[in-house]
Design a protein around this motif. Structure first.
Motif, mmCIF file in Angstrom:
data_model
loop_
_atom_site.group_PDB
_atom_site.id
_atom_site.type_symbol
_atom_site.label_atom_id
_atom_site.label_comp_id
_atom_site.label_asym_id
_atom_site.label_seq_id
_atom_site.Cartn_x
_atom_site.Cartn_y
_atom_site.Cartn_z
ATOM 1 N N LYS A 155 0.831 -1.210 0.000
ATOM 2 C CA LYS A 155 0.000 0.000 0.000
ATOM 3 C C LYS A 155 0.864 1.259 0.000
ATOM 4 C CE LYS A 155 -3.987 -2.118 2.280
ATOM 5 N NZ LYS A 155 -4.859 -2.128 3.488
ATOM 6 N N ILE A 156 1.940 1.233 0.773
ATOM 7 C CA ILE A 156 2.839 2.396 0.803
ATOM 8 C C ILE A 156 3.467 2.602 -0.569
ATOM 9 C CG2 ILE A 156 4.937 3.354 1.818
ATOM 10 C CD1 ILE A 156 4.322 1.812 4.367
ATOM 11 N N VAL A 157 3.909 1.507 -1.178
ATOM 12 C CA VAL A 157 4.520 1.591 -2.506
ATOM 13 C C VAL A 157 3.512 2.108 -3.531
ATOM 14 C CG1 VAL A 157 5.441 0.224 -4.430
ATOM 15 C CG2 VAL A 157 6.289 -0.149 -2.105
ATOM 16 N N GLY A 158 2.294 1.580 -3.479
ATOM 17 C CA GLY A 158 1.269 1.999 -4.427
ATOM 18 C C GLY A 158 0.956 3.474 -4.335
ATOM 19 N N TRP A 159 0.725 3.964 -3.124
ATOM 20 C CA TRP A 159 0.377 5.377 -2.956
ATOM 21 C C TRP A 159 1.581 6.287 -3.179
ATOM 22 C CZ3 TRP A 159 -4.245 6.962 -3.555
ATOM 23 C CH2 TRP A 159 -5.321 6.141 -3.199
ATOM 24 N N SER A 160 2.774 5.825 -2.847
ATOM 25 C CA SER A 160 3.979 6.611 -3.134
ATOM 26 C C SER A 160 4.168 6.762 -4.638
ATOM 27 C CB SER A 160 5.214 5.945 -2.519
ATOM 28 O OG SER A 160 5.125 5.892 -1.116
ATOM 29 N N THR A 161 3.851 5.702 -5.381
ATOM 30 C CA THR A 161 3.938 5.763 -6.842
ATOM 31 C C THR A 161 2.916 6.737 -7.401
ATOM 32 O OG1 THR A 161 4.667 3.445 -6.891
ATOM 33 C CG2 THR A 161 3.875 4.398 -8.960
ATOM 34 N N ALA A 162 1.698 6.702 -6.850
ATOM 35 C CA ALA A 162 0.661 7.638 -7.291
ATOM 36 C C ALA A 162 1.081 9.083 -7.012
ATOM 37 C CB ALA A 162 -0.656 7.327 -6.586
ATOM 38 N N ILE A 163 1.654 9.318 -5.846
ATOM 39 C CA ILE A 163 2.122 10.662 -5.501
ATOM 40 C C ILE A 163 3.239 11.088 -6.454
ATOM 41 C CG2 ILE A 163 3.399 11.966 -3.748
ATOM 42 C CD1 ILE A 163 1.814 10.392 -1.634
ATOM 43 N N PHE A 164 4.116 10.138 -6.802
ATOM 44 C CA PHE A 164 5.223 10.465 -7.695
ATOM 45 C C PHE A 164 4.722 10.905 -9.065
ATOM 46 C CE2 PHE A 164 8.527 9.301 -10.789
ATOM 47 C CZ PHE A 164 9.591 10.052 -10.289
ATOM 48 N N VAL A 165 3.634 10.303 -9.524
ATOM 49 C CA VAL A 165 3.047 10.724 -10.807
ATOM 50 C C VAL A 165 2.644 12.190 -10.739
ATOM 51 C CG1 VAL A 165 1.092 10.415 -12.371
ATOM 52 C CG2 VAL A 165 2.270 8.411 -11.454
ATOM 53 N N VAL A 166 1.976 12.567 -9.642
ATOM 54 C CA VAL A 166 1.550 13.969 -9.479
ATOM 55 C C VAL A 166 2.768 14.878 -9.325
ATOM 56 C CG1 VAL A 166 0.131 15.551 -8.130
ATOM 57 C CG2 VAL A 166 -0.580 13.169 -8.402
ATOM 58 N N LEU A 167 3.793 14.402 -8.598
ATOM 59 C CA LEU A 167 5.010 15.196 -8.430
ATOM 60 C C LEU A 167 5.695 15.443 -9.766
ATOM 61 C CD1 LEU A 167 6.562 13.531 -5.242
ATOM 62 C CD2 LEU A 167 5.550 15.812 -5.411
ATOM 63 N N THR A 168 5.648 14.463 -10.652
ATOM 64 C CA THR A 168 6.250 14.627 -11.975
ATOM 65 C C THR A 168 5.533 15.714 -12.758
ATOM 66 O OG1 THR A 168 6.845 12.276 -11.984
ATOM 67 C CG2 THR A 168 6.867 13.417 -14.103
ATOM 68 N N ILE A 169 4.218 15.741 -12.649
ATOM 69 C CA ILE A 169 3.437 16.758 -13.362
ATOM 70 C C ILE A 169 3.666 18.147 -12.762
ATOM 71 C CG2 ILE A 169 1.096 17.487 -13.972
ATOM 72 C CD1 ILE A 169 0.322 14.493 -13.920
ATOM 73 N N THR A 170 3.645 18.236 -11.437
ATOM 74 C CA THR A 170 3.903 19.534 -10.797
ATOM 75 C C THR A 170 5.335 19.989 -11.059
ATOM 76 O OG1 THR A 170 4.486 18.410 -8.707
ATOM 77 C CG2 THR A 170 2.211 19.158 -8.978
ATOM 78 N N GLY A 171 6.255 19.034 -11.167
ATOM 79 C CA GLY A 171 7.634 19.384 -11.495
ATOM 80 C C GLY A 171 7.753 19.960 -12.893
ATOM 81 N N LEU A 172 6.944 19.444 -13.827
ATOM 82 C CA LEU A 172 6.936 19.983 -15.191
ATOM 83 C C LEU A 172 6.454 21.430 -15.187
ATOM 84 C CD1 LEU A 172 7.234 19.568 -18.249
ATOM 85 C CD2 LEU A 172 4.869 18.737 -18.279
ATOM 86 N N VAL A 173 5.471 21.736 -14.340
ATOM 87 C CA VAL A 173 4.969 23.109 -14.227
ATOM 88 C C VAL A 173 6.075 24.033 -13.712
ATOM 89 C CG1 VAL A 173 3.320 24.597 -13.042
ATOM 90 C CG2 VAL A 173 2.593 22.352 -13.879
ATOM 91 N N LEU A 174 6.828 23.549 -12.717
ATOM 92 C CA LEU A 174 7.923 24.357 -12.170
ATOM 93 C C LEU A 174 9.050 24.524 -13.182
ATOM 94 C CD1 LEU A 174 8.091 22.826 -8.583
ATOM 95 C CD2 LEU A 174 7.478 25.177 -9.153
ATOM 96 N N TRP A 175 9.299 23.500 -13.988
ATOM 97 C CA TRP A 175 10.389 23.549 -14.976
ATOM 98 C C TRP A 175 10.053 24.462 -16.148
ATOM 99 C CZ3 TRP A 175 9.887 22.199 -20.108
ATOM 100 C CH2 TRP A 175 11.073 22.119 -20.844
ATOM 101 N N TRP A 176 8.788 24.565 -16.496
ATOM 102 C CA TRP A 176 8.363 25.241 -17.727
ATOM 103 C C TRP A 176 8.897 26.673 -17.785
ATOM 104 C CZ3 TRP A 176 5.897 22.573 -21.478
ATOM 105 C CH2 TRP A 176 5.427 23.297 -22.569
#
Length: 395
Positions: A155-176
């Motif tokens: 469960k920790i791995v699953g939700w950490s992976t889900a959070i990482f997906v969102v972090l990748t998208i928010t990181g793209l916003v910061l990088w833009w």
């Protein structure tokens, strides 16, 4: 008294506009949720680096069991290999065999032992035994469960992976880049190695994070399909729905005209059919099982090529191919292809060593992002603290 300066002589004071609430939330999420999920992401990513090359490293470790094919010799059928191994290890209960092909050992997995047995496929001689709980099992437990219990860790791995997906998208916003000027584009796409460590660290986080984004999302998305049933089902339904393997099992191809009486003969015949007629890729590489007493079919696995495989089930009495078997890769539905290829897409085996190396470096970068990101935050925090101290001293 009014200032006599002309409008041209007046200095224009630029005020920095306040970011929108959406941008503020994006920045907050990327920072604080990123810090919270940092350790699981590091463990998942770095253990994934090792597991990408599990088969290659395993093959290198098994070179001590290499065998030479005698002139004119052929691989022994499963019943003969099993019988010869049992003569040497009579206490073992062996049902599962894995042939790696001509010139390579055959692996046997006993039901009553955690050891793996490696034997010569031409003579049946036992070459060695190894504990199933090897170093890759250790890394796999970390990757899947963070070395916690399966129920909690998954469960920790699953939700950490889900959070990482969102972090990748928010990181793209910061990088833009705000302005697509040559200077900003150079800063967004290149690392300034000649700069101080603080700037290099910033570039490593932003630039490498951007370059690894597509692979990171692919690894994360396929990982979510493994972690959450509703994600898996949603994707398969979107692709047309996978075949329901829980439905009534029927024969889809007739068995051979003559069927051996003994179970040993039946398994040997299945092995021969798969390696000579049914298999398409790496025909002599096959996993085959002797069925349990109450089993209704004989299991074999073939076409183990570039991260995918084809599972086959044969009626235990007639050896007819059953409907709970996989179709040929070229004839399968998009949903079934996705279900069978999910692991390949997760670890990068679909393109051979080339894609494996790409996934290795992408996974390595993902493991460093929480570290470089934390250092960026820590540097800004120290800078703000220093400003407050100087302001207090000046006051």
């Amino acid at each position: 008294m009014e200032n006599p300066a002309t409008p041209k002589e007046k200095r224009t004071i630029k005020t920095k506009s306040k970011p929108s609430w959406l941008r503020q939330f994006n920045d907050w999420f990327h920072l604080w949720i990123g810090i919270a999920a940092g350790i699981p992401v590091i463990i998942i990513s770095l253990t994934g680096c090792v597991l990408v090359f599990e088969s290659e490293i395993g093959a290198m470790l098994r070179t001590k069991y290499e065998v030479e094919r005698p002139a004119g010799a052929h691989l022994l059928p499963p019943s003969v290999v099993r019988a010869k191994v049992l003569e040497q290890l009579p206490d073992m209960q062996i049902r599962r065999l894995w042939y790696y092909g001509e010139g390579k050992t055959v692996r046997l997995s006993p039901d009553n032992s955690d050891s793996l047995i490696f034997a010569n496929p031409y003579t049946g001689k036992v070459l060695g035994m190894e504990d199933h709980e090897d170093i890759f099992e250790f890394f796999d437990e970390g990757h899947r469960h963070l070395w916690f219990s399966r129920e909690v860790g998954s469960k920790i791995v699953g939700w950490s992976t889900a959070i990482f997906v969102v972090l990748t998208i928010t990181g793209l916003v910061l990088w833009w880049p705000k302005n697509w000027t040559i200077r900003e584009l150079k800063q967004a796409f290149t690392i300034k190695w000649s700069a101080k460590f603080k700037r290099v660290n910033y570039d490593l986080h932003n630039v490498l994070g951007f370059y690894s984004m597509i692979i990171a999302l692919l690894m994360s998305f396929t990982g979510l399909m493994m972690s959450f049933r509703f994600v898996n089902k949603s994707v398969l339904d979107l692709l047309g729905g996978a075949t329901d393997r829980g439905a009534e099992v029927t024969a889809i191809e007739a068995g051979p005209t003559t069927v051996p009486v003994t179970m040993e003969g039946k398994v040997d015949l299945v092995w021969k059919l798969v390696t000579t007629e049914i298999g398409e890729f790496k025909k002599d590489e096959i996993s085959i099982h002797f069925p349990k007493e109450d089993a209704k079919w004989i299991y074999a696995c073939t076409d183990m090529y570039e991260g995918t495989w084809r599972e086959l089930n044969f009626d235990v009495n007639t050896l007819a191919l059953l409907s709970n078997s996989h179709a040929k890769i070229s004839e399968d539905t998009p949903a079934n292809w996705m279900r069978r290829s999910n692991l390949s897409l997760h670890v990068g085996t679909f393109g051979g060593l080339f894609t494996k190396w790409i996934f290795f470096f992408a996974s390595l970068i993902c493991g460093t992002l929480p570290i470089t990101g934390f250092y960026i935050w820590w540097g800004k925090r120290k800078k703000k603290t220093g400003r407050k101290v100087r302001t207090s001293a000046a006051g």
